[in-house]
Motif scaffolding. Sequence first.
Motif, mmCIF file in Angstrom:
data_model
loop_
_atom_site.group_PDB
_atom_site.id
_atom_site.type_symbol
_atom_site.label_atom_id
_atom_site.label_comp_id
_atom_site.label_asym_id
_atom_site.label_seq_id
_atom_site.Cartn_x
_atom_site.Cartn_y
_atom_site.Cartn_z
ATOM 1 N N ARG A 123 11.733 -2.059 -14.948
ATOM 2 C CA ARG A 123 11.097 -1.212 -15.960
ATOM 3 C C ARG A 123 12.725 -0.741 -17.359
ATOM 4 O O ARG A 123 13.683 -0.680 -16.021
ATOM 5 N N GLN B 218 10.430 -4.516 -8.643
ATOM 6 C CA GLN B 218 9.992 -3.652 -10.359
ATOM 7 C C GLN B 218 11.027 -4.261 -11.359
ATOM 8 O O GLN B 218 11.468 -3.650 -10.923
ATOM 9 N N ASP C 89 5.710 -13.769 -10.638
ATOM 10 C CA ASP C 89 6.162 -13.284 -11.220
ATOM 11 C C ASP C 89 4.997 -13.138 -12.774
ATOM 12 O O ASP C 89 4.392 -13.881 -13.220
ATOM 13 N N ASP D 173 4.258 -9.642 -15.827
ATOM 14 C CA ASP D 173 4.569 -8.347 -16.322
ATOM 15 C C ASP D 173 3.637 -7.980 -17.416
ATOM 16 O O ASP D 173 2.182 -7.922 -16.707
ATOM 17 N N VAL E 119 9.321 -2.653 -4.657
ATOM 18 C CA VAL E 119 7.620 -2.461 -5.351
ATOM 19 C C VAL E 119 6.554 -2.095 -4.130
ATOM 20 O O VAL E 119 7.375 -2.850 -2.375
ATOM 21 N N ALA F 55 10.486 -6.770 -20.508
ATOM 22 C CA ALA F 55 10.345 -4.829 -19.363
ATOM 23 C C ALA F 55 10.680 -4.302 -20.128
ATOM 24 O O ALA F 55 11.770 -4.937 -21.362
ATOM 25 N N TRP G 33 -0.574 -6.162 -5.293
ATOM 26 C CA TRP G 33 -0.927 -6.544 -6.633
ATOM 27 C C TRP G 33 -1.629 -7.387 -7.236
ATOM 28 O O TRP G 33 -1.342 -8.660 -6.659
ATOM 29 N N THR H 268 6.163 1.954 -6.414
ATOM 30 C CA THR H 268 6.924 1.429 -6.213
ATOM 31 C C THR H 268 7.822 2.975 -5.647
ATOM 32 O O THR H 268 7.535 4.082 -5.580
ATOM 33 N N ARG I 197 6.578 -4.046 -17.886
ATOM 34 C CA ARG I 197 7.044 -3.594 -16.787
ATOM 35 C C ARG I 197 7.246 -5.129 -16.382
ATOM 36 O O ARG I 197 6.367 -5.617 -16.312
ATOM 37 N N SER I 198 8.038 -5.777 -15.348
ATOM 38 C CA SER I 198 8.097 -6.704 -14.971
ATOM 39 C C SER I 198 8.105 -6.839 -13.331
ATOM 40 O O SER I 198 8.823 -5.821 -13.067
ATOM 41 N N LEU I 199 7.293 -7.654 -12.588
ATOM 42 C CA LEU I 199 7.228 -7.719 -11.170
ATOM 43 C C LEU I 199 7.298 -9.700 -10.945
ATOM 44 O O LEU I 199 7.223 -10.522 -11.359
ATOM 45 N N LYS J 51 -1.399 -0.593 -11.858
ATOM 46 C CA LYS J 51 -0.452 -1.387 -11.568
ATOM 47 C C LYS J 51 0.040 -0.933 -10.083
ATOM 48 O O LYS J 51 0.028 0.694 -10.140
#
Length: 464
Positions: free
Chosen positions: A430, A428, A287, A289, A363, A305, A367, A380, A320-322, A377
Amino acid sequence: MRFSASVGRLALGLTTVAALTAATSFEAVAAVAPSPEAAASAQAAKTGKAVAVPSLTDETSTTVANPDGSFTATITSGPSNVRMPDGTWKAADPTLEAQGAVLKPRVSEVDVEVSAGGEGPLAKLVDAGGRVFAPRWPTPLPKPSVKGNVATFANAAGQGADLVVTVLPTGFRYDVVLREKPAGPLELRIPVDTQGVDLRAAADGGLELRSADGKVAAAAAQPLMYDSSGRGKPRGGAVSKVTGTVETQNGTKVLVLKPDASYLADPARAYPVTVSPAITLPGVVTDTDVATSWASHPGDAMIIAGTMPWENGEGGDIMRSLVKFDTRKITGKRVILAGLGMWNLETNACGIAVGSGLTAERVTSPWDETDLNWDNKPTTTRQGASTTRIGRGRTWTEPCASGAGYLAWPVTDIAKAWAGGAPNYGIQLRGADETEKTNWRAFAASENTDAGVKPPTLTVVYWR
């Protein structure tokens, strides 16, 4: 003679039949013996309570059988369980304790140790491939104060400047914490011992650990420092990049950090200021961002996010967080229900409807957390996306009445896609409306080991 031979052949035949019968009986018993999953399912149906299925436990998940015949898998984004030498599983516990002349985490899947003071590495990590990363300090270290998974070496970097090592589920992070304003320009020189990898400065100002074949084993964006002004802001407060170079001194690589003197001398600066090299062998980062004004920094304890204004009001960040989960155990299964849980630490406002909320979406492209910025990035899809508007944790000025806790997103269609064979590149988070000036949430990453904090979690209910 004929009689004896006939008797012998008869005895041999009876023995063969008996052996075949025994083998057939054994195979029949084995064939009808229930699997661990079936046995747990039968017990759950009998008792009316969920029953753990130890055979389905792994580093990132546990599974229970439900009374109705379904199963529930609880999957964390990072390692949460550690297999012990006897084959059993224990919950990961990064709490440091003395082991010989060093400090080690109680239960860890990686080989990591921290100095207990004196000569030697500040911390050392040996990954599964035998590669070693071990930053040192040029002078002997004082005995650290230890709290949980954090070892603090007071004044080791100068008066009012502490070295802080934080042990993570997949390795460690080390920072220099300036408790007071330096008297003049600051330069930090950190020798780094390595085996199997070589420390280098990257062309973009970041840092790399490259293996002998030239491949990047670990990388980080340009080192950062941040002050303590305001909570809920990226990296804790006002951020500044740090010039980082790599020199060779007496055959040893030395990481040289030169913080911006004007940033440190600014009267508005809120101390303590944390200088973070952010380079280690982090294992599997699951994880992170990324924002319009800063790149990913793997290993951070918090990911954010949404949209956040700058202090001067002249602009803002879109963030944005992944987050990734290992979902191989649900491949081919019939998914009934799935939910994403993110531990909300901080928010711009509290309540059940804060701004447009945050949207979770699948997603659809790879990445790389070591080389991730706004320009590269991942893509999605809106298929299966869902939005939550709740804000929890604390604001810049005070805690929310409900306190920190999970925010939840229904992600059943996303889990069904993965179970059906769609590539899993994660989820993701957002802002639902990224044109808003203020609408953000800060979450605990899998590396966050604060008491009571929970990692990103995916819960999936399925039929076998």
